[in-house]
Structure formats: C-alpha cells, structure tokens
Design a protein around this motif. Structure first.
Motif, PDB file in Angstrom:
ATOM      1  N   ASP A   1      60.108  63.209  34.928  1.00 14.84           N
ATOM      2  CA  ASP A   1      58.689  63.555  34.966  1.00 14.84           C
ATOM      3  C   ASP A   1      58.351  63.850  36.424  1.00 14.84           C
ATOM      4  O   ASP A   1      57.771  63.032  37.140  1.00 14.84           O
ATOM      5  CB  ASP A   1      57.831  62.404  34.435  1.00 14.84           C
ATOM      6  CG  ASP A   1      58.033  62.164  32.951  1.00 14.84           C
ATOM      7  OD1 ASP A   1      58.539  63.070  32.261  1.00 14.84           O
ATOM      8  OD2 ASP A   1      57.680  61.068  32.474  1.00 14.84           O
TER       9      ASP A   1
ATOM     10  N   ASP B   1      60.661  63.665  25.736  1.00 16.43           N
ATOM     11  CA  ASP B   1      59.987  62.624  24.955  1.00 16.43           C
ATOM     12  C   ASP B   1      60.822  61.354  24.826  1.00 16.43           C
ATOM     13  O   ASP B   1      60.488  60.461  24.035  1.00 16.43           O
ATOM     14  CB  ASP B   1      59.659  63.154  23.551  1.00 16.43           C
ATOM     15  CG  ASP B   1      58.731  64.364  23.604  1.00 16.43           C
ATOM     16  OD1 ASP B   1      57.793  64.348  24.418  1.00 16.43           O
ATOM     17  OD2 ASP B   1      58.970  65.325  22.846  1.00 16.43           O
TER      18      ASP B   1
ATOM     19  N   VAL C   1      51.352  68.185  31.896  1.00 15.35           N
ATOM     20  CA  VAL C   1      51.453  67.020  32.776  1.00 15.35           C
ATOM     21  C   VAL C   1      50.285  66.090  32.477  1.00 15.35           C
ATOM     22  O   VAL C   1      49.131  66.554  32.411  1.00 15.35           O
ATOM     23  CB  VAL C   1      51.418  67.452  34.258  1.00 15.35           C
ATOM     24  CG1 VAL C   1      51.353  66.244  35.174  1.00 15.35           C
ATOM     25  CG2 VAL C   1      52.631  68.313  34.579  1.00 15.35           C
ATOM     26  N   PRO C   2      50.520  64.784  32.273  1.00 12.06           N
ATOM     27  CA  PRO C   2      49.407  63.856  32.055  1.00 12.06           C
ATOM     28  C   PRO C   2      48.472  63.834  33.264  1.00 12.06           C
ATOM     29  O   PRO C   2      48.852  64.219  34.374  1.00 12.06           O
ATOM     30  CB  PRO C   2      50.106  62.502  31.879  1.00 12.06           C
ATOM     31  CG  PRO C   2      51.524  62.820  31.562  1.00 12.06           C
ATOM     32  CD  PRO C   2      51.830  64.111  32.245  1.00 12.06           C
ATOM     33  N   ALA C   3      47.241  63.365  33.057  1.00 11.93           N
ATOM     34  CA  ALA C   3      46.285  63.241  34.159  1.00 11.93           C
ATOM     35  C   ALA C   3      46.899  62.384  35.267  1.00 11.93           C
ATOM     36  O   ALA C   3      47.463  61.313  35.009  1.00 11.93           O
ATOM     37  CB  ALA C   3      44.990  62.617  33.660  1.00 11.93           C
TER      38      ALA C   3
END
Length: 421
Positions: A188, A207, A354-356
C-alpha cells in the motif's frame, strides 16, 4: 521489440542489461540501442553489455549511437536515465545548500530544484525528438527528480510513465523478511516520488492480509536501521516511510552529518571510475559486485516489468509508478503526479483507489506538490523570482533568508545549464 536507453553510457546500464538478459521471456528484446553523447563511455558499457547478453544466451542485438534521433527511431519504448551535468553538478547540489544550513541532496530541497531546472528542458527536447521520429513510443522516465520530470512530460502530451526503485526495493526486502516470493508481496504505497509511505504490506494481492504490524513487531530494528531512522519514528508512525523522509523527520541531524563527510557524489564519482575500468576488461561478462553500491537496486526488474506491461501482456498487472493523480488523492489537483499502485497496460497507468490519508501524510504531500508546481514553472519559464518562490515553498527551506541565499547560489552554480540565467 526495440528499446532505446538514453543515458546508455551510465555506469547503471549493466544493471539494466542484466535484467534484460535474465528476464528475456518477460520482455523479448530484439534490439537494444544505447544512446549517449559520451562515445568513450558508450564503448566500455556496450562491450560489457554484449558480453552479458552472450553469456546468458540472449539473442538480442545491442547497438550504440551518440545521435538521439537515430537511437529512438522505431523504438517501442525509450527509457530515460540521464544526468545533466554529471557527477560534478550533483556534487554541487549536495554541497552549496549546506552553506545555508539546509540539506544538500540531489532530488529534494534546493539541490533537487537545481537538478529539475537543468533536467526538464533537456528531457522535453528528447521527448519531442521521440514524438517526431516515433509518436507511438512509450517514454519510461527514471531520471530524477522523477515526479517533476514525469509531470513535465505528461503536461506536454507525451506517452510517459515515471519509475523509481524505492517501492520494488521495499517489496524485495519485506519478501526476504517474510520468507515468501516477491510476487506475493503487495504494498500500500502512497505519496510522491521520494516522499512516500508503505501504509500496508499485503500477502497475495491488493486485498490480502496486511502483515505490516507483524513485520514491525518482529523486524522493527532491522527496518529502522535500513532506513537510517530512529526505531521510535517507525513505531510512532506505524508505517514504513521512504528513507528519503529522513531528510524531513531528522533534517538538522542530517545537515550536521553531511557537513562532516565527503558528498555522495564524490563517492560515486570514484566508484564510477573504478567501474568503468572494470567494464573495459574483456574477460568481465557479468555485472560486478561493486555496482550494487552504486545504487539503483532492482531498477532493472522494475523497468522490465513496466515496459512489458506497457508493450504487451508480460508484466505485472499492478505496479508502483508515477502518473497523473486524476482524483486518486482528492486534496491534490488531477494533474499532480503521484507515486502509487496502478494498473498498467497498453493504455498506460491507472492508479488504484487509496483510502483517506491521515493529515500527517496528506499535509506534507500537499506541501511538496505545491513546491513541485512552482519548480516546474521555474524549469519551464526560468527567472530568479520563480526559483525563489519554489525554494520558499519547499518545507525543507521555508524561510526568506534561506530562500534568498539559496537562489543566488543555485543560479551561480548552474548558470551554464540555464538558458535564461
């Protein structure tokens, strides 16, 4: 398939050649053209390159030229790995910023801006030559500062993707620690070129299980030592920062350290002299161990993977590259260039979601992106005031007196490379 390497006389090139030879099933090269204005270096590097191909039974042809137009004609991809001004200019980038109490480094801070100002016009000229002779060719940029250079290429409408070896280096190191194959490790990876963090380390794919907490618990000391950072920084963050973040998280310590030893450029220049002597030995038919100390670990494998995906179906479907943001990080403009995991294929690179981000990372990314905006403007249009504004905006500088002094020094040391100065 034909590939051209601009900057083919670099001492890095045998690392690239070794990867092309080993991974020929992934990237079946029929002709490789090494392009460089330094004919003497080309002769030494190409001689070793041909011996490496021969030893590993690679049937591809290696040719050389000092003529960019001839070298890139009919190429399917053009890889840029040039250094305007050579190690002499790099040595200056790493020394004069220290006179103002700022980090002297070739890709960030004032030295990084100097490199961008020298490099962007040259790269854009090469890219225009590629477009005139072969508009369908992909341009893979390994030339630093990769984020700024890639943005210049994309904004000029070129088919370009930026590449750095930081992410693949982390992937390989984590794979060794986890005792798994590198292909099982998915990062990530989020940020900008040379300003990135590994927010997760997943097994099996995007995932998969995040094993970063386990890595930090079991191997935190080794990871921190490799980054040359205090273990407490890694523990407090709970992520793995790029080693370039040391210039931000331990700025004053690094400045003191750099002032007590020769520049990295001086070390590399001595190493290059020794490497070129080795390359001239007709008995040498593999990359020497000394090359590992030169830098660029796993560069060849990342380059092969990217080129194979852009040109066909041989590469990994997901890779860490530098490309347009296009909404991936919502706090940045779409035309900012970010370094993240992306799906790569014949149509280019599309970043994964991309997550916050924690403001701790998002704030610094936004700050450095603003600097890169101003740096690119200075590289494209020139002028003392634009250089000053870029320096003032950089978080490693940020003070009026520093920016004033650094502006004068930058122009004085780079006048021969700046058409407007």
């Amino acid at each position: 398939m034909k590939l051209a390497v601009v900057g083919g006389g670099s001492t890095y090139t045998p690392e690239l050649i070794d990867g092309f030879a080993r991974l020929r099933d992934t990237l079946p090269i029929e002709e490789l053209v090494l392009v460089d204005p330094a004919a003497d270096r080309l002769e030494l590097v190409s001689g070793l390159a041909r011996r490496i191909f021969a030893k590993q039974d690679h049937a591809g042809k290696i040719t050389t030229t000092t003529d960019i137009d001839a070298g890139v004609a009919d190429a399917d991809a053009v890889l840029l790995q040039l250094r305007v001004g050579g190690q002499a200019a790099r040595n200056q980038d790493e020394t004069w910023p220290l006179e103002c109490g700022c980090v002297g480094q070739e890709t960030t801070g004032a030295g990084g801006l100097a490199k961008a100002l020298r490099t962007v016009p040259v790269v854009l000229d090469i890219a225009e030559r590629v477009r005139r002779t072969n508009p369908d060719a992909w341009i893979i940029d390994f030339t630093n500062p990769v984020g700024i250079v890639t943005r210049a290429l994309l904004q000029a409408g070129h088919k370009a993707v930026g590449l750095c070896n930081v992410a693949i280096g982390f992937q390989r190191k984590f794979a060794r620690l986890l005792e798994v194959e590198p292909g099982q490790v998915h990062l990530d990876h989020v940020g900008l070129n040379h300003l990135s963090w590994e927010l997760g380390v997943r097994l099996g794919g995007p995932d998969g299980e995040n094993v970063l907490p386990k890595l930090l618990a079991e191997h935190g000391d080794a990871i921190a030592d490799d980054l040359r950072m205090d273990r407490r920084i890694v523990d407090r963050l709970g992520v793995v920062p790029s080693y370039y973040l040391r210039y931000f998280y331990a700025h004053d310590e690094v400045v003191r350290e750099l002032g007590t030893k020769p520049s990295r450029a001086a070390e590399v220049a001595a190493m290059e002299k020794e490497l070129l002597a080795m390359y001239g030995d007709p008995a040498l038919d593999e990359k020497p161990e000394l090359l590992a100390k030169r830098g660029g670990a796993f560069y060849s494998e990342a380059a092969v993977d990217l080129a194979a995906s852009l040109l066909g179906d041989g590469g990994s479907p997901v890779q860490v590259v530098n490309t347009y943001n296009n909404g991936t990080l919502p706090f940045l403009p779409d035309d900012a260039v970010i370094e993240v995991q992306a799906r790569v294929g014949r149509d280019g690179a599309t970043p994964l979601a991309v997550p916050a981000l924690d403001p701790l990372y998002a704030g610094l990314i936004a700050n450095v992106t603003a600097y890169e905006d101003l740096a690119l403007e200075a590289a494209l249009r020139g002028g003392r005031d634009r250089v000053f504004k870029a320096l003032l905006a950089h978080p490693l500088i940020g003070q009026f007196e520093y920016a004033e002094g650094l502006t004068d020094r930058l122009i004085a040391h780079n006048r021969e490379h700046l058409a407007w100065a």
